[in-house]
Design a protein around this motif. Structure first.
Motif, short mmCIF file in Angstrom:
data_model
loop_
_atom_site.label_atom_id
_atom_site.label_comp_id
_atom_site.label_asym_id
_atom_site.label_seq_id
_atom_site.Cartn_x
_atom_site.Cartn_y
_atom_site.Cartn_z
N PHE A 297 0.84 -1.19 0.00
CA PHE A 297 0.00 0.00 0.00
C PHE A 297 0.89 1.25 0.00
O PHE A 297 1.98 1.25 0.57
CB PHE A 297 -0.90 0.04 1.25
N ARG B 119 -3.75 3.23 -0.60
CA ARG B 119 -4.14 2.64 -1.88
C ARG B 119 -3.29 1.41 -2.16
O ARG B 119 -2.06 1.45 -2.11
CB ARG B 119 -3.96 3.66 -3.01
N ASN C 182 -1.25 6.68 1.19
CA ASN C 182 -2.66 7.04 1.22
C ASN C 182 -3.57 5.84 1.42
O ASN C 182 -4.80 5.98 1.40
CB ASN C 182 -3.04 7.77 -0.08
#
Length: 399
Positions: free
Chosen positions: A358, A363, A361
């Motif tokens: 990840f 994501r 943020n």
């Protein structure tokens, strides 16, 4: 291996059957090599402030410039050494000819004790925060057992304690000092006789002795604020609290190196069947890597990674335990290296387990294993693995 630095960059020093090596932490390249005619059996010692490296070699105490590998001086000890060097303040301490020696960093002998017992087994003296030195020697009885000594920095004996419990192989490890000043060491035995783990207070009073289900191996314990970790011949790693109570037991296949404890309470060690393993503070297996050869040398923990030797190789692992690997094979007369650097072209690295990556943020940018994803740009990422329903988060910087 041990960790040092050159011009602010972390490096690794290791002694081998071909001399002394200094390796780059960045990529494992050899910075310098000092060849010797015989194998060096003891761990080097590093002086951060003076850029000096000290090595025991065949009855000689050697001093090198740690940045260049130039030998600065050599002193004959008159007989073969018996253990590793410990640095404290501006002193070098080690045992040879069954005596404890103290040298300055310039090679001046300050003092040496009388004979302390029937000898030592690959030990180093332990020094506490006040400069007191502890050594554990084989006793004088025909069944060996032990003597534990405490000296001050001038060589004055503070106290000596001895024990005879029919543990005929005696102490075969460096003592460990806990945060409260207690000293921990063990006696190894075989067959029907028990092995024991001991703790002494700084004033020389026996705190506790544990024999039940100890099965102690010839490895030194590791100690931090809350636990004592030791390895056993019956293929166990065990964790005790500082009062000697068993907290957990981890069962595996083979013998272990002396363990080390990282700053986040991870327990790291190698095994006789070539595995590097990381345990959590509760004894759960977090990570394992096959180093391809006997891996019974104690790991070194640096700021940039964890280093361990095995099978004529030196390995570097991310301090977080991320399964990154890269293999390099060198000339026959140099140690091979398996170097998971986090600061090179990551397209060549492989993820040896299922992970999810990840960005900052949150994501998800990758899921799976195998080759490291090429499309990730430089930055800070979190790597998550799921083992035994326990999620572990790790940070990696891609440059």
């Amino acid at each position: 291996p041990i960790v040092g630095e050159i011009n602010g960059e972390e490096v690794v020093y290791i002694t081998t059957d071909d001399g002394v090596f200094c390796l780059s932490s960045e990529d494992g390249e050899i910075i310098w090599h000092y060849p010797t005619s015989a194998s060096i059996d003891y761990t080097p010692a590093y002086d951060y402030e003076g850029d000096r490296l000290f090595v025991l070699d065949g009855g000689h105490l050697l001093c090198f410039n740690s940045q260049t590998g130039q030998r600065l001086w050599s002193i004959g000890l008159g007989a073969a050494e018996e253990g590793h060097i410990t640095l404290s303040g501006n002193r070098l301490y080690f045992v040879a000819t069954s005596k404890l020696f103290a040298f300055t960093f310039s090679g001046q002998l300050l003092w040496r004790t009388d004979r302390l017992g029937q000898g030592f087994w690959n030990q180093a003296p332990a020094v506490d925060d006040s400069g007191y030195i502890y050594v554990v020697a084989l006793g004088y009885t025909n069944q060996y057992d032990y003597r534990i000594y405490k000296f001050d920095s001038t060589g004055q004996q503070i106290w000596m304690r001895e024990g005879f419990y029919s543990e005929p192989y005696g102490p075969r490890m460096t003592p460990a000092i806990g945060p409260s000043g207690d000293v921990y060491f063990g006696l190894v035995s075989y067959g029907d006789q028990p092995s024991s783990l001991y703790s002494y207070h700084a004033d020389g009073q026996l705190f506790w002795r544990k024999t039940e289900s100890i099965g102690l191996a010839s490895t030194s314990p590791a100690v931090n604020n809350s636990m004592i970790i030791y390895c056993a011949y019956d293929s166990f790693v065990r964790g005790l609290d500082t009062a000697g109570h068993l907290i957990w037991t981890h069962r595996a296949r083979n013998r272990y190196s002396s363990p080390a404890i990282t700053g986040n309470d991870r327990i790291v060690y190698g095994t006789s069947d070539g595995k590097f393993q990381i345990l959590g503070s509760g004894g759960e297996l977090i990570y394992e890597y096959d180093c391809g050869g006997v891996c019974l040398y104690s790991p070194a923990i640096g700021n940039d990674g964890i280093y361990i030797a095995g099978g004529r190789k030196v390995f570097k692992f991310a301090a977080t335990g991320v399964a990154l690997s890269e293999k390099n094979t060198e000339k026959d007369n140099t140690p091979q290296r398996c170097w998971p650097s986090l600061s090179r072209d990551l397209r060549h690295f492989r993820l040896e387990e299922e992970v999810r990556i990840f960005d900052v943020n949150g994501r998800e940018v990758f899921a799976g294993k195998g080759n490291f994803p090429r499309g990730i740009s430089r930055g800070i990422y979190f790597i998550r693995t799921d083992r035994q329903t326990k999620a572990i988060h790790k940070v990696i910087v891609v440059r």
